[in-house]
Design a protein around this motif. Sequence first.
Motif, PDB file in Angstrom:
ATOM      1  N   ARG A  39      39.330  53.267  33.876  1.00 38.63           N
ATOM      2  CA  ARG A  39      40.595  53.904  34.198  1.00 38.63           C
ATOM      3  C   ARG A  39      40.921  53.811  35.694  1.00 38.63           C
ATOM      4  O   ARG A  39      40.988  54.808  36.401  1.00 38.63           O
ATOM      5  N   PRO A  40      41.124  52.601  36.192  1.00 42.03           N
ATOM      6  CA  PRO A  40      41.404  52.417  37.613  1.00 42.03           C
ATOM      7  C   PRO A  40      42.709  53.089  38.018  1.00 42.03           C
ATOM      8  O   PRO A  40      43.679  53.116  37.250  1.00 42.03           O
ATOM      9  N   ARG A  41      42.700  53.630  39.219  1.00 42.93           N
ATOM     10  CA  ARG A  41      43.885  54.297  39.746  1.00 42.93           C
ATOM     11  C   ARG A  41      44.471  53.580  40.950  1.00 42.93           C
ATOM     12  O   ARG A  41      45.609  53.839  41.332  1.00 42.93           O
ATOM     13  N   THR A  42      43.683  52.706  41.548  1.00 39.94           N
ATOM     14  CA  THR A  42      44.136  52.023  42.756  1.00 39.94           C
ATOM     15  C   THR A  42      43.787  50.541  42.672  1.00 39.94           C
ATOM     16  O   THR A  42      42.986  50.118  41.830  1.00 39.94           O
ATOM     17  N   ASP A  75      40.148  50.052  43.108  1.00 39.01           N
ATOM     18  CA  ASP A  75      39.326  50.241  41.903  1.00 39.01           C
ATOM     19  C   ASP A  75      39.203  48.939  41.112  1.00 39.01           C
ATOM     20  O   ASP A  75      38.135  48.619  40.580  1.00 39.01           O
TER      21      ASP A  75
END
Length: 217
Positions: free
Chosen positions: A176-179, A182
Amino acid sequence: MAEAEFSKTVTLAMTGASGAQYGLRLLQCLLAADVRVWLLLSDAAQVVINTETDCQLPGSGDDQAVEAFLADRFGARPGQLKLFGKRDWFSPVASGTGSPASMVICPASGGTLSAIACGASNNLIERAADVALKERRQLILVPREAPYSEIHLENMLKLTRMGAMVLPASPGFYQRPRTLEDLVDFVVARLLDQLGVEQGLLPRWGEAGSVGEAAQQ
């Protein structure tokens, strides 16, 4: 400094494919892990670095200035980072008697894949990869291209059969990458795992903090 003063030595090459962020982040993590890095940069790689990132390398083809800049930026210890020029045929990576056990080309352009697959050895990156193959040492190639042509696929298959590992810059999303960072770290974590370098960028499947672990709770 002698190699014994570092945990290990890795050759890291960067070519002109998009994805300079992957190579720079890998460099940063290797240095932080006390790994000595022998760095190879193609001319196109330096252009891409300056275009895609805020890491603006010194110009005029001054390898010593680029080495000093990167060593300062990423906190390298004295002797931990060495940049070799594209025609430095007397560098350790140009010979099986001096090259380290592992080499990563990140990112690896389609042209670089082609040259290595046919044994061109027209520059130090290609020669170092040729040495890794002939000595049966670890060679990891990180292509960043889309879509792949039949030529790319044939070259990757050929290199895989020679013993190289093709690890595309294809980040997963189960963490669940946010950036953007990530996404970069996902690929870099996989590379560090393959190199046997401890990393805390990405929990392994089933470890606390992974999606697999969360699904069981």
